[in-house]
Write an enzyme that holds these catalytic residues in place. Structure first.
Site, short mmCIF file in Angstrom:
data_model
loop_
_atom_site.label_atom_id
_atom_site.label_comp_id
_atom_site.label_asym_id
_atom_site.label_seq_id
_atom_site.Cartn_x
_atom_site.Cartn_y
_atom_site.Cartn_z
N ASN A 176 76.99 46.42 38.58
CA ASN A 176 77.35 45.01 38.63
C ASN A 176 78.68 44.71 37.92
O ASN A 176 79.34 43.73 38.23
CB ASN A 176 76.23 44.14 38.06
CG ASN A 176 75.98 44.42 36.59
OD1 ASN A 176 75.85 45.57 36.18
ND2 ASN A 176 75.89 43.38 35.80
N HIS A 177 79.10 45.56 37.00
CA HIS A 177 80.36 45.30 36.30
C HIS A 177 81.58 45.81 37.05
O HIS A 177 82.70 45.52 36.65
CB HIS A 177 80.33 45.90 34.89
CG HIS A 177 79.61 45.02 33.92
ND1 HIS A 177 80.26 44.19 33.04
CD2 HIS A 177 78.29 44.82 33.72
CE1 HIS A 177 79.38 43.53 32.32
NE2 HIS A 177 78.17 43.89 32.72
N HIS A 219 72.10 51.10 40.63
CA HIS A 219 72.34 50.48 39.33
C HIS A 219 71.26 49.45 38.99
O HIS A 219 70.69 49.46 37.91
CB HIS A 219 73.72 49.82 39.29
CG HIS A 219 74.03 49.19 37.98
ND1 HIS A 219 74.38 49.93 36.87
CD2 HIS A 219 74.00 47.90 37.57
CE1 HIS A 219 74.57 49.13 35.84
NE2 HIS A 219 74.36 47.88 36.24
N ARG A 239 68.59 36.90 34.88
CA ARG A 239 70.05 36.97 34.87
C ARG A 239 70.70 35.90 35.76
O ARG A 239 71.91 35.72 35.74
CB ARG A 239 70.52 38.34 35.36
CG ARG A 239 70.02 39.49 34.51
CD ARG A 239 70.40 40.82 35.17
NE ARG A 239 69.75 41.95 34.56
CZ ARG A 239 70.21 42.62 33.51
NH1 ARG A 239 71.33 42.24 32.94
NH2 ARG A 239 69.55 43.66 33.04
N HIS A 263 70.33 49.60 34.90
CA HIS A 263 70.87 48.26 34.62
C HIS A 263 70.45 47.63 33.30
O HIS A 263 70.93 46.58 32.93
CB HIS A 263 70.46 47.38 35.80
CG HIS A 263 71.06 46.02 35.85
ND1 HIS A 263 72.39 45.78 35.66
CD2 HIS A 263 70.50 44.82 36.10
CE1 HIS A 263 72.63 44.49 35.78
NE2 HIS A 263 71.50 43.89 36.05
#
Length: 154
Positions: free
Chosen positions: A5-6, A54, A102, A129
């Site tokens: 996600n980053h 992830h 999140r 994650h």
């Protein structure tokens, strides 16, 4: 290596990576990182038995490995859909699905994991994650393994 996600423009702007690259190198170098991230695989299927990603699983029960192969990964992650859920979803101990803490992706229970594995002829999923105190955690009766390579990063 797979995309997390980053590895997105938004996260790199928000957490300072883009600014750091621009300060130390050039704007062109920051754009190159974004382009490279877009080409990273979203997940891997190992020996037709293990899916590695992830984030986690999906808001729909009918997702197949073929569906994952068809995702256009050469883009920024959307706020919903398969690509988003691969990057952002998390397991939860209870059955079913729930909104993600999140704000993006979902939480999925052991029944969701089992059904996905059976539908796709897999043994288990591996994800990364979430920070885990021992660096890893076996969840969902061993069907969902979380491995976080830097448990002391905080």
């Amino acid at each position: 290596m797979s995309r997390g996600n980053h590895e997105s423009l938004t996260m790199n702007q928000m957490y300072g990576f883009q600014g750091e690259v621009k300060a130390k190198y050039t704007s062109q170098m920051a754009e190159l990182f974004t382009e490279v991230y877009n080409y990273l695989p979203l997940c891997h299927c190992l020996n037709a038995r293990v899916l590695v990603m992830h984030g986690g699983l999906f808001s729909s029960d009918d997702v197949t490995l073929d569906d994952l192969r068809k995702i256009d990964r050469n883009r920024q992650p959307p706020d919903e859909g398969l690509m988003c859920e691969l990057l952002w979803s998390d397991p939860m101990p209870g059955k079913g699905r729930a909104p993600s803490k999140r704000g993006v992706g979902i939480q999925f229970g052991p029944d969701v994991t089992r059904e996905f594995l059976e539908k796709n002829g897999l043994q288990y999923v591996i994800r990364s994650h979430e920070v885990k105190a021992d660096g890893y955690e076996l969840g969902h009766d061993g069907d969902c393994v979380t491995v976080f390579s830097a448990p002391n990063y905080w």
